[in-house]
Write a protein that holds these residues in place. Sequence first.
Motif, PDB file in Angstrom:
ATOM      1  N   VAL A 270      36.922  49.243  26.413  1.00  0.00           N
ATOM      2  CA  VAL A 270      36.293  50.519  26.107  1.00  0.00           C
ATOM      3  C   VAL A 270      34.937  50.270  25.449  1.00  0.00           C
ATOM      4  O   VAL A 270      34.819  49.450  24.534  1.00  0.00           O
ATOM      5  CB  VAL A 270      37.185  51.365  25.181  1.00  0.00           C
ATOM      6  CG1 VAL A 270      36.517  52.699  24.857  1.00  0.00           C
ATOM      7  CG2 VAL A 270      38.555  51.587  25.819  1.00  0.00           C
ATOM      8  N   PHE A 271      33.903  50.972  25.915  1.00  0.00           N
ATOM      9  CA  PHE A 271      32.554  50.857  25.356  1.00  0.00           C
ATOM     10  C   PHE A 271      32.102  52.235  24.894  1.00  0.00           C
ATOM     11  O   PHE A 271      32.123  53.194  25.671  1.00  0.00           O
ATOM     12  CB  PHE A 271      31.561  50.345  26.408  1.00  0.00           C
ATOM     13  CG  PHE A 271      31.948  49.036  27.048  1.00  0.00           C
ATOM     14  CD1 PHE A 271      31.547  47.831  26.502  1.00  0.00           C
ATOM     15  CD2 PHE A 271      32.705  49.024  28.210  1.00  0.00           C
ATOM     16  CE1 PHE A 271      31.893  46.631  27.096  1.00  0.00           C
ATOM     17  CE2 PHE A 271      33.059  47.837  28.821  1.00  0.00           C
ATOM     18  CZ  PHE A 271      32.648  46.629  28.263  1.00  0.00           C
ATOM     19  N   GLU A 272      31.675  52.329  23.650  1.00  0.00           N
ATOM     20  CA  GLU A 272      31.135  53.578  23.134  1.00  0.00           C
ATOM     21  C   GLU A 272      29.622  53.576  23.344  1.00  0.00           C
ATOM     22  O   GLU A 272      28.909  52.725  22.803  1.00  0.00           O
ATOM     23  CB  GLU A 272      31.472  53.749  21.652  1.00  0.00           C
ATOM     24  CG  GLU A 272      32.961  53.881  21.371  1.00  0.00           C
ATOM     25  CD  GLU A 272      33.588  55.097  22.031  1.00  0.00           C
ATOM     26  OE1 GLU A 272      32.851  56.095  22.244  1.00  0.00           O
ATOM     27  OE2 GLU A 272      34.798  55.064  22.311  1.00  0.00           O
ATOM     28  N   PRO A 292      25.972  59.408  33.225  1.00  0.00           N
ATOM     29  CA  PRO A 292      25.758  60.648  32.469  1.00  0.00           C
ATOM     30  C   PRO A 292      24.274  60.920  32.265  1.00  0.00           C
ATOM     31  O   PRO A 292      23.437  60.019  32.415  1.00  0.00           O
ATOM     32  CB  PRO A 292      26.449  60.362  31.127  1.00  0.00           C
ATOM     33  CG  PRO A 292      27.484  59.320  31.464  1.00  0.00           C
ATOM     34  CD  PRO A 292      26.837  58.461  32.523  1.00  0.00           C
ATOM     35  N   ALA A 293      23.934  62.126  31.922  1.00  0.00           N
ATOM     36  CA  ALA A 293      22.537  62.486  31.694  1.00  0.00           C
ATOM     37  C   ALA A 293      21.969  61.649  30.557  1.00  0.00           C
ATOM     38  O   ALA A 293      22.675  61.348  29.573  1.00  0.00           O
ATOM     39  CB  ALA A 293      22.432  63.971  31.361  1.00  0.00           C
ATOM     40  N   ALA A 297      25.881  61.040  24.850  1.00  0.00           N
ATOM     41  CA  ALA A 297      26.873  60.074  24.379  1.00  0.00           C
ATOM     42  C   ALA A 297      28.141  60.200  25.214  1.00  0.00           C
ATOM     43  O   ALA A 297      28.549  61.311  25.588  1.00  0.00           O
ATOM     44  CB  ALA A 297      27.178  60.310  22.911  1.00  0.00           C
ATOM     45  N   PHE A 298      28.762  59.081  25.505  1.00  0.00           N
ATOM     46  CA  PHE A 298      30.006  59.101  26.276  1.00  0.00           C
ATOM     47  C   PHE A 298      30.764  57.802  26.027  1.00  0.00           C
ATOM     48  O   PHE A 298      30.253  56.867  25.392  1.00  0.00           O
ATOM     49  CB  PHE A 298      29.730  59.293  27.770  1.00  0.00           C
ATOM     50  CG  PHE A 298      29.109  58.104  28.456  1.00  0.00           C
ATOM     51  CD1 PHE A 298      29.875  57.232  29.223  1.00  0.00           C
ATOM     52  CD2 PHE A 298      27.742  57.851  28.353  1.00  0.00           C
ATOM     53  CE1 PHE A 298      29.307  56.149  29.867  1.00  0.00           C
ATOM     54  CE2 PHE A 298      27.160  56.776  28.995  1.00  0.00           C
ATOM     55  CZ  PHE A 298      27.943  55.912  29.749  1.00  0.00           C
ATOM     56  N   THR A 313      36.650  52.539  36.873  1.00  0.00           N
ATOM     57  CA  THR A 313      35.669  52.756  35.812  1.00  0.00           C
ATOM     58  C   THR A 313      35.648  54.237  35.496  1.00  0.00           C
ATOM     59  O   THR A 313      35.860  55.077  36.375  1.00  0.00           O
ATOM     60  CB  THR A 313      34.258  52.300  36.241  1.00  0.00           C
ATOM     61  OG1 THR A 313      33.830  53.053  37.381  1.00  0.00           O
ATOM     62  CG2 THR A 313      34.245  50.819  36.578  1.00  0.00           C
ATOM     63  N   GLU A 314      35.401  54.561  34.229  1.00  0.00           N
ATOM     64  CA  GLU A 314      35.431  55.949  33.782  1.00  0.00           C
ATOM     65  C   GLU A 314      34.221  56.240  32.899  1.00  0.00           C
ATOM     66  O   GLU A 314      33.732  55.362  32.175  1.00  0.00           O
ATOM     67  CB  GLU A 314      36.696  56.244  32.965  1.00  0.00           C
ATOM     68  CG  GLU A 314      37.993  55.988  33.696  1.00  0.00           C
ATOM     69  CD  GLU A 314      39.202  56.172  32.780  1.00  0.00           C
ATOM     70  OE1 GLU A 314      38.998  56.562  31.598  1.00  0.00           O
ATOM     71  OE2 GLU A 314      40.322  55.912  33.221  1.00  0.00           O
ATOM     72  N   ALA A 315      33.769  57.466  32.961  1.00  0.00           N
ATOM     73  CA  ALA A 315      32.795  58.000  32.005  1.00  0.00           C
ATOM     74  C   ALA A 315      33.425  59.234  31.377  1.00  0.00           C
ATOM     75  O   ALA A 315      33.636  60.240  32.060  1.00  0.00           O
ATOM     76  CB  ALA A 315      31.485  58.351  32.688  1.00  0.00           C
ATOM     77  N   ARG A 316      33.760  59.157  30.090  1.00  0.00           N
ATOM     78  CA  ARG A 316      34.443  60.258  29.394  1.00  0.00           C
ATOM     79  C   ARG A 316      33.476  60.920  28.418  1.00  0.00           C
ATOM     80  O   ARG A 316      32.770  60.234  27.674  1.00  0.00           O
ATOM     81  CB  ARG A 316      35.651  59.732  28.622  1.00  0.00           C
ATOM     82  CG  ARG A 316      36.643  58.966  29.457  1.00  0.00           C
ATOM     83  CD  ARG A 316      37.710  58.376  28.548  1.00  0.00           C
ATOM     84  NE  ARG A 316      38.638  57.514  29.270  1.00  0.00           N
ATOM     85  CZ  ARG A 316      39.481  56.668  28.664  1.00  0.00           C
ATOM     86  NH1 ARG A 316      39.487  56.583  27.339  1.00  0.00           N
ATOM     87  NH2 ARG A 316      40.293  55.924  29.383  1.00  0.00           N
TER      88      ARG A 316
END
Length: 619
Positions: A270-272, A292-293, A297-298, A313-316
């Motif tokens: 996980v990467f913040e 993301p734009a 932050a994601f 892979t995910e972008a949350r």
Amino acid sequence: MEDNNRNLILATVLSFLVILVWYTVFAPEPVSDQPSGQPLTEQSIGDQPLATPAQTAAAAPADLENAPATAEPAGRVAIQSPAVSGSISLAGGRIDDLLLTRYQETIDEGSPDVRLLTPSSATADDRVSVDSAQYKPYYAVYGWTPGPGVSADLVPNPATLWTLESGETLAPGQPVTLAWDNGAGQTFRRTFALDENYLFTVGQSVENNGDAAFSAAPYGIIARHGRPDTQNNFILHEGVVGMVDGTLVEMDYDDLAELEPVEREGRAEVFEVTGNGWIGFTDKYWMTSLAPAPGQAFTAVVKYADGADIYQTEARFPMQTVQPGTTLSADSYLFAGAKVWEVIRSYEEVPGIQRFVDSIDWGWFYFLTKPIFQLLHWLHGIIGNMGWAIIALTFVLKTLVFPLARKSYISMAKMKELQPQMEEIKNRTGDDRMKFQKEVMELYKREKVNPAAGCLPILLQIPIFFSLYKVIFVTIELRHAPWFGWIQDLSAPDPSSLLNLFGLLPYAAPVQGTLLHSLSLPALAILLGISMWMQQKLNPAPTDPAQKMIFAWMPWIFMFMLGGFASGLVLYWITNNVITILQQYTIMSMHGHRPDLFGNIKSSMPKRKGAGDKPGVGK
């Protein structure tokens, strides 16, 4: 002259050893450049992606292998643009059918377009023609994670059937909007827009017409079922690629399979991301990435499910609350296409995807690889032919290193002038090697001669050679790029063969990868060997038998070793050799030491015995 030859041999042997290690350890096996190519199996693909919304404090999609399958046939929304074609499945509202219409699988006429994204068995139908023996499911899907107090069935999941609310065909300037009503007062919408190339803009929104606040967190997922075919070499990265606040992230598929378990995630990392980033999968020429734009932050997540054999892979996005009578929206981007340098560089400017061009694997010598590629790209834009652009690039590179080459050749000319003095020192010192070396070094110092100068141009070629090899191997601009005649793909080896007299005889060349093929020298390889042999003959053969033998064999060994490389690289090497021959001959002639090229060639030929010469008979 002995020291000069010794230095040249040392540099040549060093170059040979480096290239030998490169060829045997790092050079790739010839494989298809398609995104995937193993048979589909029930065990490896399942019917659903790895993740689906689940109610957790961390707003993290949980494992979703057992999500319900679609109970009724799902419709599709067509995708059509100058660069891509395909469709969006209304089952899950996923982009899972995408062809790259500007690229074909092979250079053969009628070859099909390259397929990038492929539906799973749950979302495929008769309108999507997919060879299940070649392609594995690979797609992008979006959704919402339910917040505290919100049931999971009130948010759409990857099996949810969406309806087409507006638009007909997704095309540049023609967005489409999908909608889903959860029956509890909330309406979810997903809007897709597409530019002229490979960038999808994805807008997710939830309209709360209920009486209470509604909490949810949007996300995007790229799921890849089963490990794709890769080049399996150290020169090319294939797997996860991303940018986390300016730091490049690269993980191959072995890395993903060895990730440590994370609570509520499985095998994951996980990467913040605080402000700028993107995450996805890269192949040799193609990439699918969530972005993301800028400034958003994601949480970027990479994960692997052992049992289902799914890479993801995910972008949350953060959890948000929608008050009654309001709408919450979240916009992001999906890149799905070819890694064309000019295109992905434009996305760094608009919409502002940070360091997106670093998705191309520039390698360790990136400080050389990037400018070499940009120069080659510029030359190609002027000339219009990549083969001639490579030749022009060689002239430019040789011009840049000309001062060093000139100094080297002048030093070689001075070394010839010192031969009489060196012979005098040798006669005076006799067998005292220490004294001989000391007096020779004093002579070099006094006459301001650097005996190692002859090695420098050859040694300088090594990083340039590797950087150009990287450019030709990894950049899509060289893929299927023709030169002329039989050279129709500069990223592939020369297809001609000595064994069929370069196509004059009525049978095909040996199959690439076989032992016979390695012996069937192509035309460019033979030209390479001849050019190296001619370059060698600018200097007399060394008197030492061992050195003489090394010199005699070296061009032909290189001919076999480099002949199987990409034809664009061999073309560069031939051009480099020809320019070197002209430079050395001209500079040394200007300093009164014109190389006796034809004399050296003649002296290297086997001498015919006279009529009276008989083996074993003394004179």
